[in-house]
Design a protein around this motif. Structure first.
Motif, PDB file in Angstrom:
ATOM      1  N   MET A   1      -3.210 -11.411  -5.932  1.00  0.00           N
ATOM      2  CA  MET A   1      -4.513 -10.813  -5.603  1.00  0.00           C
ATOM      3  C   MET A   1      -5.326 -10.620  -6.901  1.00  0.00           C
ATOM      4  SD  MET A   1      -5.118  -7.215  -3.691  1.00  0.00           S
ATOM      5  CE  MET A   1      -6.753  -6.615  -3.357  1.00  0.00           C
ATOM      6  N   ASP A   2      -6.619 -10.980  -6.855  1.00  0.00           N
ATOM      7  CA  ASP A   2      -7.462 -10.801  -8.027  1.00  0.00           C
ATOM      8  C   ASP A   2      -7.565  -9.329  -8.401  1.00  0.00           C
ATOM      9  OD1 ASP A   2      -9.868 -13.360  -7.180  1.00  0.00           O
ATOM     10  OD2 ASP A   2      -7.984 -13.410  -8.295  1.00  0.00           O
ATOM     11  N   ASN A   3      -7.606  -9.098  -9.690  1.00  0.00           N
ATOM     12  CA  ASN A   3      -7.836  -7.739 -10.149  1.00  0.00           C
ATOM     13  C   ASN A   3      -6.794  -6.725  -9.641  1.00  0.00           C
ATOM     14  OD1 ASN A   3      -9.243  -5.924 -11.647  1.00  0.00           O
ATOM     15  ND2 ASN A   3     -10.670  -5.374 -10.026  1.00  0.00           N
ATOM     16  N   ALA A   4      -5.590  -7.218  -9.374  1.00  0.00           N
ATOM     17  CA  ALA A   4      -4.516  -6.304  -8.937  1.00  0.00           C
ATOM     18  C   ALA A   4      -4.116  -5.431 -10.118  1.00  0.00           C
ATOM     19  CB  ALA A   4      -3.306  -7.099  -8.461  1.00  0.00           C
ATOM     20  N   PRO A   5      -3.676  -4.192  -9.839  1.00  0.00           N
ATOM     21  CA  PRO A   5      -3.192  -3.381 -10.941  1.00  0.00           C
ATOM     22  C   PRO A   5      -2.026  -4.094 -11.608  1.00  0.00           C
ATOM     23  CG  PRO A   5      -3.225  -2.138  -8.864  1.00  0.00           C
ATOM     24  CD  PRO A   5      -3.509  -3.553  -8.538  1.00  0.00           C
ATOM     25  N   ALA A   6      -1.829  -3.839 -12.894  1.00  0.00           N
ATOM     26  CA  ALA A   6      -0.650  -4.387 -13.568  1.00  0.00           C
ATOM     27  C   ALA A   6       0.571  -3.991 -12.753  1.00  0.00           C
ATOM     28  CB  ALA A   6      -0.568  -3.790 -14.970  1.00  0.00           C
ATOM     29  N   ARG A   7       1.683  -4.697 -12.957  1.00  0.00           N
ATOM     30  CA  ARG A   7       2.807  -4.474 -12.052  1.00  0.00           C
ATOM     31  C   ARG A   7       3.573  -3.186 -12.349  1.00  0.00           C
ATOM     32  NH1 ARG A   7       3.876  -8.144  -8.447  1.00  0.00           N
ATOM     33  NH2 ARG A   7       6.074  -7.643  -8.313  1.00  0.00           N
ATOM     34  N   GLN A   8       2.839  -2.130 -12.456  1.00  0.00           N
ATOM     35  CA  GLN A   8       3.503  -0.826 -12.497  1.00  0.00           C
ATOM     36  C   GLN A   8       3.751  -0.423 -11.049  1.00  0.00           C
ATOM     37  OE1 GLN A   8       2.056   2.379 -14.851  1.00  0.00           O
ATOM     38  NE2 GLN A   8       0.993   1.007 -16.236  1.00  0.00           N
ATOM     39  N   ASN A   9       4.410   0.707 -10.875  1.00  0.00           N
ATOM     40  CA  ASN A   9       4.640   1.179  -9.510  1.00  0.00           C
ATOM     41  C   ASN A   9       3.516   2.099  -9.056  1.00  0.00           C
ATOM     42  OD1 ASN A   9       7.437   0.110  -9.329  1.00  0.00           O
ATOM     43  ND2 ASN A   9       7.767   1.562 -11.004  1.00  0.00           N
ATOM     44  N   ILE A  10       3.343   2.165  -7.742  1.00  0.00           N
ATOM     45  CA  ILE A  10       2.443   3.156  -7.151  1.00  0.00           C
ATOM     46  C   ILE A  10       3.316   4.065  -6.294  1.00  0.00           C
ATOM     47  CG2 ILE A  10       0.573   3.541  -5.495  1.00  0.00           C
ATOM     48  CD1 ILE A  10      -0.642   0.891  -6.396  1.00  0.00           C
ATOM     49  N   LEU A  11       3.198   5.371  -6.512  1.00  0.00           N
ATOM     50  CA  LEU A  11       4.014   6.319  -5.742  1.00  0.00           C
ATOM     51  C   LEU A  11       3.134   7.165  -4.834  1.00  0.00           C
ATOM     52  CD1 LEU A  11       5.312   6.313  -8.955  1.00  0.00           C
ATOM     53  CD2 LEU A  11       7.146   7.126  -7.500  1.00  0.00           C
ATOM     54  N   LEU A  12       3.603   7.379  -3.620  1.00  0.00           N
ATOM     55  CA  LEU A  12       2.848   8.201  -2.678  1.00  0.00           C
ATOM     56  C   LEU A  12       3.615   9.492  -2.417  1.00  0.00           C
ATOM     57  CD1 LEU A  12       1.811   5.434  -0.123  1.00  0.00           C
ATOM     58  CD2 LEU A  12       0.546   6.265  -2.115  1.00  0.00           C
ATOM     59  N   VAL A  13       2.950  10.615  -2.680  1.00  0.00           N
ATOM     60  CA  VAL A  13       3.545  11.911  -2.360  1.00  0.00           C
ATOM     61  C   VAL A  13       2.659  12.601  -1.335  1.00  0.00           C
ATOM     62  CG1 VAL A  13       4.597  12.170  -4.661  1.00  0.00           C
ATOM     63  CG2 VAL A  13       2.352  13.187  -4.227  1.00  0.00           C
ATOM     64  N   GLY A  14       3.192  13.637  -0.709  1.00  0.00           N
ATOM     65  CA  GLY A  14       2.409  14.392   0.268  1.00  0.00           C
ATOM     66  C   GLY A  14       3.289  14.890   1.380  1.00  0.00           C
ATOM     67  N   PHE A  15       2.722  15.761   2.182  1.00  0.00           N
ATOM     68  CA  PHE A  15       3.497  16.412   3.239  1.00  0.00           C
ATOM     69  C   PHE A  15       3.913  15.405   4.308  1.00  0.00           C
ATOM     70  CE2 PHE A  15       4.357  19.635   6.501  1.00  0.00           C
ATOM     71  CZ  PHE A  15       5.009  20.578   5.725  1.00  0.00           C
ATOM     72  N   MET A  16       4.948  15.788   5.060  1.00  0.00           N
ATOM     73  CA  MET A  16       5.377  14.990   6.212  1.00  0.00           C
ATOM     74  C   MET A  16       4.170  14.702   7.114  1.00  0.00           C
ATOM     75  SD  MET A  16       8.624  17.339   7.394  1.00  0.00           S
ATOM     76  CE  MET A  16       8.424  18.859   6.484  1.00  0.00           C
ATOM     77  N   GLY A  17       4.121  13.506   7.664  1.00  0.00           N
ATOM     78  CA  GLY A  17       3.077  13.202   8.635  1.00  0.00           C
ATOM     79  C   GLY A  17       1.723  12.857   8.034  1.00  0.00           C
ATOM     80  N   CYS A  18       1.658  12.635   6.734  1.00  0.00           N
ATOM     81  CA  CYS A  18       0.370  12.272   6.116  1.00  0.00           C
ATOM     82  C   CYS A  18       0.196  10.755   5.992  1.00  0.00           C
ATOM     83  CB  CYS A  18       0.206  12.940   4.752  1.00  0.00           C
ATOM     84  SG  CYS A  18      -0.123  14.706   4.879  1.00  0.00           S
ATOM     85  N   GLY A  19       1.144  10.001   6.496  1.00  0.00           N
ATOM     86  CA  GLY A  19       0.976   8.536   6.535  1.00  0.00           C
ATOM     87  C   GLY A  19       1.422   7.805   5.282  1.00  0.00           C
ATOM     88  N   LYS A  20       2.347   8.392   4.521  1.00  0.00           N
ATOM     89  CA  LYS A  20       2.778   7.753   3.264  1.00  0.00           C
ATOM     90  C   LYS A  20       3.414   6.389   3.518  1.00  0.00           C
ATOM     91  CE  LYS A  20       4.890  11.476   2.857  1.00  0.00           C
ATOM     92  NZ  LYS A  20       5.963  12.449   2.662  1.00  0.00           N
ATOM     93  N   SER A  21       4.284   6.328   4.518  1.00  0.00           N
ATOM     94  CA  SER A  21       4.993   5.056   4.764  1.00  0.00           C
ATOM     95  C   SER A  21       4.038   3.990   5.292  1.00  0.00           C
ATOM     96  CB  SER A  21       6.145   5.262   5.748  1.00  0.00           C
ATOM     97  OG  SER A  21       7.070   6.154   5.196  1.00  0.00           O
ATOM     98  N   ALA A  22       3.201   4.367   6.252  1.00  0.00           N
ATOM     99  CA  ALA A  22       2.272   3.379   6.836  1.00  0.00           C
ATOM    100  C   ALA A  22       1.318   2.867   5.760  1.00  0.00           C
ATOM    101  CB  ALA A  22       1.508   4.011   7.987  1.00  0.00           C
TER     102      ALA A  22
END
Ligand code: S3P
Length: 176
Positions: A1-22
């Motif tokens: 993908m053009d202009n993709a972030p460098a291959r670092q990781n992206i982490l999602l935090v937040g309460f249950m049910g906030c859609g982190k997995s989706a």
């Protein structure tokens, strides 16, 4: 993908049910990253469902497994990592999160969280007689921790998963 972030990781935090997995799955698909879910790593590593770990062992045991799961990701890049809602409870985890990559905090309204977490019985912490009250208490305890751990906050209310994913990618690109 053009202009993709460098291959670092992206982490999602937040309460249950906030859609982190989706959202995490979609972000990974958009960037060509691999999707990882710390809850799934714990289940795979222990051979037990999360509810079983809480019931047969303890919450502390589950938290130890979460830390091990995070540590196992230390040498990886190019991943979108969805985390369990309580990952920020341990100081060691908060430090590990930041070392692993860009941390985005997903939020949602209490009603949305309540409706989502009551859809199944997979979340032991809200299997109480008063789930709304439980959620309120846990949120009050955790909001400052999410806030301290994350580099951006994405309010998911009124947004499609697509919009949430795009918002996270936008924020990650500004940082990477
Ligand atoms: C937890 C959240 C769950 C799971 C476990 C504990 C929590 O993950 O890790 O039930 O303490 O908030 P999700 O946030 O993916 O539901």
């Amino acid at each position: 993908m053009d202009n993709a972030p460098a291959r670092q990781n992206i982490l999602l935090v937040g309460f249950m049910g906030c859609g982190k997995s989706a959202a995490g799955r979609l972000i990974a698909a958009k960037l060509g990253f691999q999707f990882v879910d710390t809850d799934r790593l714990v289940v795979r590593n222990t051979g037990l469902q999360i509810v079983e770990i809480f019931q047969k062992h303890s919450e502390a045991c589950f938290r130890d497994q979460e830390t091990l799961a995070l540590k196992s990701l230390r040498n990886h890049t190019g991943r979108v990592i969805a985390t369990g809602g309580g990952i920020v409870l341990r100081k060691t985890n908060a430090a590990l999160l930041r070392r692993l990559g860009f941390v985005a905090w997903l939020t949602a309204r209490e009603e949305v969280i309540l409706e989502r977490v009551l859809r199944n019985d997979k979340r032991p912490l809200v299997q109480t007689g008063t789930p709304r009250e439980t959620i309120r208490q846990l949120l009050a305890q955790r909001i400052p921790l999410y806030n301290a751990a994350a580099q951006c906050v994405i309010d998911t209310d009124g947004k499609t998963i697509q919009e949430v994913a795009d918002a996270v990618i936008f924020e990650a690109r500004r940082t990477f």
